[in-house]
Design an enzyme around this catalytic site. Structure first.
Site, PDB file in Angstrom:
ATOM      1  N   HIS A 177     -13.087   4.558   9.343  1.00  0.00           N
ATOM      2  CA  HIS A 177     -12.450   3.289   8.945  1.00  0.00           C
ATOM      3  C   HIS A 177     -12.974   2.869   7.570  1.00  0.00           C
ATOM      4  O   HIS A 177     -13.436   1.738   7.368  1.00  0.00           O
ATOM      5  CB  HIS A 177     -12.706   2.196   9.986  1.00  0.00           C
ATOM      6  N   ILE A 204       0.828  -1.211   0.000  1.00  0.00           N
ATOM      7  CA  ILE A 204       0.000   0.000   0.000  1.00  0.00           C
ATOM      8  C   ILE A 204       0.863   1.261   0.000  1.00  0.00           C
ATOM      9  O   ILE A 204       0.649   2.159  -0.829  1.00  0.00           O
ATOM     10  CB  ILE A 204      -0.999  -0.021   1.169  1.00  0.00           C
ATOM     11  N   GLU A 259     -13.019   2.213  18.221  1.00  0.00           N
ATOM     12  CA  GLU A 259     -13.974   2.536  17.154  1.00  0.00           C
ATOM     13  C   GLU A 259     -15.324   1.907  17.465  1.00  0.00           C
ATOM     14  O   GLU A 259     -15.366   0.773  17.945  1.00  0.00           O
ATOM     15  CB  GLU A 259     -13.448   2.020  15.810  1.00  0.00           C
ATOM     16  N   ARG A 279      -3.964   1.173  11.474  1.00  0.00           N
ATOM     17  CA  ARG A 279      -4.642   0.764  12.695  1.00  0.00           C
ATOM     18  C   ARG A 279      -4.471   1.870  13.737  1.00  0.00           C
ATOM     19  O   ARG A 279      -3.374   2.418  13.896  1.00  0.00           O
ATOM     20  CB  ARG A 279      -4.085  -0.556  13.248  1.00  0.00           C
ATOM     21  N   ASP A 298      -8.171   7.736   9.599  1.00  0.00           N
ATOM     22  CA  ASP A 298      -9.265   6.847   9.225  1.00  0.00           C
ATOM     23  C   ASP A 298      -9.503   5.803  10.307  1.00  0.00           C
ATOM     24  O   ASP A 298     -10.514   5.106  10.276  1.00  0.00           O
ATOM     25  CB  ASP A 298      -8.945   6.154   7.898  1.00  0.00           C
ATOM     26  N   ASP A 331      11.232   1.270   7.318  1.00  0.00           N
ATOM     27  CA  ASP A 331      10.719  -0.093   7.369  1.00  0.00           C
ATOM     28  C   ASP A 331      11.890  -1.041   7.554  1.00  0.00           C
ATOM     29  O   ASP A 331      12.613  -1.350   6.596  1.00  0.00           O
ATOM     30  CB  ASP A 331       9.951  -0.447   6.092  1.00  0.00           C
TER      31      ASP A 331
END
Length: 333
Positions: A285, A157, A266, A237, A261, A176
């Site tokens: 989300h 992504i 949630e 997340r 998001d 990363d």
């Protein structure tokens, strides 16, 4: 009587037609009457299931210990943080997910949040609707070209997002530790450590899975390193960001804004401080969603179940160590 019993623990979709059609390839009883929220509800619903489809229900060690016949747990989504992978592997249960169904959607959503925050679209939209026609309410706004986008995580992504951001003239860096420099170099991206990314980025977008090691990855220490004008985007997340530290950084103007998001809890509670902050954009989300991605997800999740119950490893295997416990056939996909 059906050969296999398949239980869906919970779902938020209007229809399960796609799943039902795929599961009909085998002789299965598909139980769809549950919306489990607790461990005990999952145990009651699925203790004798051969396969489980699940969305948000907790599939914990306690739950897995009570699954008498289960061979596969297939989760709607990329993340598997709702499932105890170690417990499933110990018991010889295959866990599957779908890692590639919404790459464009999430990358597009992250870019949309970045653009809307940079151009202050939500704020000026509200002003115009209130009768205030004045661009100066958005001051200051800066061009994106040559600004630095720091990607926390560089999987599929963020790689997708990287290409789109570079097309806007942005410089992209990434943190990363699991991706080689050869991969980032192929995308024209400089790989840096997390502290450097925080110090040098104008925008930071978070794209790592939620694990015990990544929970709270972006916290008070990282916010202290950031530029005052930085905007933080999260479509991965919620618990990856220490929410209280974020609220403090926003309230003190230590950072300029956030576009989220996902949240720690949630849905968001009505009295949450982020709801009253003008410099915060919130979506429910929804980054994963398009009509196309939902259909793709549902089909692939059901196919995972068919694969395992037919004696094959699924295309999307979330706990590869289970191969030491369960010997299935490899299928060419």
């Amino acid at each position: 009587m059906a050969v296999f019993k398949v239980v869906i623990t919970d779902y938020e979709y209007k229809s399960l037609q796609i799943e039902r059609k795929i599961l009909e390839q085998l002789d299965m009883e598909f139980i769809t009457s549950f919306q489990c929220r607790t461990e005990d509800e999952v145990i009651a619903a699925a203790h004798d299931a051969d396969a489980i489809l699940t969305q948000y229900a907790p599939i914990t060690d306690k739950v897995i210990s009570r699954l008498d016949r289960c061979k596969v747990i297939s989760r709607y989504g990329v993340g598997v943080n709702t499932i105890d992978l170690h417990a499933a592997t110990r018991k010889g249960i295959v866990v599957s997910n779908c890692t590639d169904y919404c790459m464009d959607e999430v990358a597009d959503h992250a870019l949309a949040l970045l653009l809307a925050s940079a151009r202050k679209i939500a704020q000026v939209n509200d002003y115009v609707k209130q009768g205030v026609w004045d661009y100066k309410r958005a001051i200051p706004v800066f061009r994106l070209r040559e600004k630095v986008l720091g990607l926390v995580g560089f999987g599929k992504i963020p790689q997708n997002l990287c290409v789109k951001a570079q097309a806007l003239g942005m410089t992209v860096t990434a943190y990363d530790p699991y991706i080689s420099n050869d991969v980032t170099a192929r995308f024209g991206v400089l790989q840096v450590d997390l502290a450097t990314l925080c110090r040098e980025s104008d925008f930071i977008s978070v794209h790592v899975p939620l694990t015990p090691d990544t929970q709270g990855l972006i916290g008070a220490e990282q916010f202290r390193l950031m530029k005052p004008g930085v905007i933080v985007v999260n479509t991965s997340r919620g618990p990856l960001i220490d929410e209280q530290a974020l609220i403090t950084a926003l309230a003190s103007r230590q950072i300029a804004g956030a576009a989220l998001d996902v949240l720690e809890q949630e849905p968001i509670r009505p009295d949450h401080p982020l709801l009253s902050m003008e410099q915060v954009l919130l979506t429910p989300h929804a980054a994963w969603y398009s009509e196309d991605s939902e259909q793709e997800l549902k089909g692939k999740i059901a196919q995972n179940v068919v694969d395992v119950l037919s004696g094959f490893y699924p295309r999307y295997l979330a706990n590869p160590d289970v191969k030491y416990k369960v010997h299935l056939k490899e299928r060419e996909h």
